[in-house]
Write a protein that holds these residues in place. Structure first.
Motif, mmCIF file in Angstrom:
data_model
loop_
_atom_site.group_PDB
_atom_site.id
_atom_site.type_symbol
_atom_site.label_atom_id
_atom_site.label_comp_id
_atom_site.label_asym_id
_atom_site.label_seq_id
_atom_site.Cartn_x
_atom_site.Cartn_y
_atom_site.Cartn_z
ATOM 1 N N GLU A 127 -0.612 -30.829 -9.325
ATOM 2 C CA GLU A 127 -1.290 -32.119 -9.350
ATOM 3 C C GLU A 127 -1.006 -32.799 -10.679
ATOM 4 O OE1 GLU A 127 -5.601 -33.742 -7.769
ATOM 5 O OE2 GLU A 127 -5.508 -31.803 -8.784
ATOM 6 N N PHE A 165 0.144 -35.722 -6.396
ATOM 7 C CA PHE A 165 0.886 -34.494 -6.685
ATOM 8 C C PHE A 165 2.357 -34.830 -6.909
ATOM 9 C CE2 PHE A 165 -2.864 -33.655 -4.284
ATOM 10 C CZ PHE A 165 -3.375 -32.468 -4.782
ATOM 11 N N ALA A 191 -4.025 -30.060 -2.099
ATOM 12 C CA ALA A 191 -4.464 -31.354 -1.585
ATOM 13 C C ALA A 191 -5.497 -31.229 -0.475
ATOM 14 C CB ALA A 191 -3.255 -32.132 -1.062
ATOM 15 N N THR A 219 -4.236 -38.814 -0.198
ATOM 16 C CA THR A 219 -3.407 -38.087 -1.168
ATOM 17 C C THR A 219 -1.999 -38.667 -1.202
ATOM 18 O OG1 THR A 219 -2.780 -36.471 0.521
ATOM 19 C CG2 THR A 219 -4.661 -35.905 -0.893
#
Length: 355
Positions: A286, A293, A322, A121
């Protein structure tokens, strides 16, 4: 608090990369940490704190909950202390240049100094973009950048024993001018007006040193340069009286402040609106690219307010948003730091016992 930056280069695998080490980026470390997600933090500046520390380290902030007043530096120091249990890894003084989706769903991230990361992420907390020094606009001056013209001080020792001209009227200009008095051969502070943005104590000290002939203040603007043997030898400085004078020098330090630029972020396939990143929803902040993000001043959505406390709220929801990418088979439960023994363990504190 001091932050140790990891040497550039190398390959790192991680669950989360945070781009931006301002207050919101630092608090993102905290919210991820509560979910037992370790993060790597990247910032183009050489120190953490972002705009708060670069632009107003000593100016008071009044809208942080439960803190009636604190400076940008105090806020940063408090956040660093708060996130200390989570052991974030910092990559400072480097800009993220590449973000690419991998076939396995993760992301390849590369920086301007050759650091490479593989992450599940990405959290973009880049404020209003990466900060770049505002440059001096004088014909021919750019040829001396890195040899006699500098916008940042990386190695103070190289300026010792030199005739310095320092341009600017903010904290950076005053702080370095005061620092080099007694170390440099001579120090001239050059500012376009006799009014300064720096801390009053620094201005008073500078004027005292001028009265004692330890340094010199010139009010005016650089209007040209003179060279000798392919080296910068003098500045032409035009004063408020219209008279142009020549100021000899060995080294020129320019502190005109920092200018935010969106930079390479614009090339990562993200939806952008007026140099801000659009988020799909305010449920998890997001972007249009799953797994990336956007929190803090860099994002935009209906009703957006550019406040630090809004960024803190966004960081909390983004962390929960996430978590499924990082723990796809794990159900994430909402827990409270007040009562959760698990969170107390994560934070390294003892669970209180109530009678």
């Amino acid at each position: 608090m001091n932050v140790v930056s990891t040497p550039p280069g190398g390959l790192h695998e991680t669950d989360a990369v945070i781009i931006g080490a301002g207050p919101v980026g630092l608090f993102q470390v905290f919210e991820l940490g509560l979910l037992e997600i370790k993060a790597h933090v990247i910032d183009s500046l050489s120190a953490v704190g972002g705009q708060c520390v670069e632009l107003y380290p000593d100016k008071p902030i009044y809208d942080i909950p439960a803190i009636p007043s604190c400076t940008g530096q105090e806020l940063t120091d408090g956040l660093l202390k708060q996130i200390e249990p989570f052991g974030a890894t910092y990559h400072l003084g480097q800009e993220v240049t590449v973000v690419q989706k991998r076939e396995d769903g993760r992301f390849d991230v590369e920086t301007s100094l050759g650091t490479k990361l593989i992450t599940k992420t990405i959290f973009i907390a880049a404020g209003v973009g990466s900060f770049q020094p505002r440059t001096m606009k004088v014909d021919g001056i750019e040829a001396f950048e890195g040899s006699q013209l500098f916008y940042r001080v990386k190695n103070p020792a190289q300026f010792e024993g030199k005739n310095l001209v320092i341009c600017g009227g903010g904290d950076s200009a005053l702080d370095w001018a005061l620092n080099f008095v007694g170390k440099a051969e001579s120090v001239v502070l050059l500012h376009r007006r006799d009014d300064f943005r720096a801390a009053p104590a620094s201005v008073a000290k500078m004027k005292q040193l001028c009265d004692e002939y330890e340094m010199q203040l010139i009010v005016g603007q650089v209007s040209g340069i003179e060279t000798r043997d392919d080296k910068l030898s003098e500045l032409r400085v035009t004063g408020a009286d219209g008279v142009t004078r020549r100021v000899p020098l060995d080294m020129l330090l320019v502190f005109y402040g920092l200018s935010p630029k969106l930079g390479p972020i614009a090339e990562w396939g993200l939806d952008i609106e007026r140099k801000q990143l659009k988020v799909v929803s305010t449920e998890k902040f997001e972007t249009n690219v799953p797994g990336i993000f956007a929190v803090g001043d860099i994002n935009t959505y209906p009703g957006k307010k550019k406040l630090i406390l809004s960024g803190f709220h966004e960081a909390a929801l983004a962390a929960f948003g996430a978590a499924p990418y990082i723990f796809p088979d794990k159900k994430i439960h909402m827990q409270y730091t007040t009562t959760s023994p698990k969170l107390h363990k994560v934070l390294g504190v003892e669970t209180p016992v109530f009678d």
